[in-house]
Motif scaffolding. Structure first.
Motif, PDB file in Angstrom:
ATOM      1  N   THR A  14      17.352 -74.016  -7.157  1.00 28.64           N
ATOM      2  CA  THR A  14      18.119 -74.871  -6.256  1.00 28.64           C
ATOM      3  C   THR A  14      19.570 -75.011  -6.708  1.00 28.64           C
ATOM      4  N   PRO A  20      17.178 -73.718  -0.973  1.00 26.52           N
ATOM      5  CA  PRO A  20      16.697 -75.054  -0.606  1.00 26.52           C
ATOM      6  C   PRO A  20      15.424 -75.431  -1.379  1.00 26.52           C
ATOM      7  N   ARG A  21      15.304 -76.703  -1.709  1.00 26.61           N
ATOM      8  CA  ARG A  21      14.186 -77.198  -2.521  1.00 26.61           C
ATOM      9  C   ARG A  21      12.818 -76.715  -2.019  1.00 26.61           C
ATOM     10  N   PRO A  22      12.500 -76.817  -0.708  1.00 26.61           N
ATOM     11  CA  PRO A  22      11.173 -76.363  -0.268  1.00 26.61           C
ATOM     12  C   PRO A  22      10.948 -74.866  -0.533  1.00 26.61           C
ATOM     13  N   ASP A  23      11.992 -74.070  -0.350  1.00 23.75           N
ATOM     14  CA  ASP A  23      11.876 -72.629  -0.599  1.00 23.75           C
ATOM     15  C   ASP A  23      11.735 -72.341  -2.088  1.00 23.75           C
ATOM     16  N   THR A  25      10.445 -74.370  -4.334  1.00 28.78           N
ATOM     17  CA  THR A  25       9.090 -74.783  -4.703  1.00 28.78           C
ATOM     18  C   THR A  25       8.079 -73.725  -4.281  1.00 28.78           C
ATOM     19  N   PHE A  26       8.243 -73.182  -3.084  1.00 30.70           N
ATOM     20  CA  PHE A  26       7.339 -72.135  -2.603  1.00 30.70           C
ATOM     21  C   PHE A  26       7.407 -70.904  -3.501  1.00 30.70           C
ATOM     22  N   GLU A  29       5.606 -71.686  -6.797  1.00 30.98           N
ATOM     23  CA  GLU A  29       4.149 -71.748  -6.617  1.00 30.98           C
ATOM     24  C   GLU A  29       3.556 -70.357  -6.384  1.00 30.98           C
TER      25      GLU A  29
END
Length: 91
Positions: A14, A20-23, A25-26, A29
């Protein structure tokens, strides 16, 4: 240790790669899942010996030079390794 380490990797994605944070994190993971599938726990333990900046750089395509970001990364590490209550007060 696991969650904190992977959180730092996501934060590098990030902060330094502007993902972006959601990307971010994905990506983290998905990488963790691939490690689990590939070699199990021994492989994950090997990754923990690598600098989180390097792992994030690899996940993002590997175009940043660590030395150019060393000071910012060290600040991020100082923040991320504080106790959670101290991080919340300064967030």
């Amino acid at each position: 240790m696991d969650e904190r380490y992977w959180g730092i990797v996501a934060e590098c994605l990030t902060e330094f790669h502007h993902i972006p944070r959601p990307d971010a994190t994905f990506k983290v993971e998905a990488f963790r899942d691939s490690l689990q599938t590939a070699r199990g726990r021994a492989r994950i333990d090997m990754v923990f010996h690598e600098n989180p900046f390097v792992i994030a750089n690899d996940l993002a395509g590997g175009h940043l030079d660590y030395e150019d970001y060393r000071a910012q990364f060290e600040e991020l590490m100082a923040w991320a390794t504080r106790p959670k209550t101290a991080r919340m007060k300064h967030a």
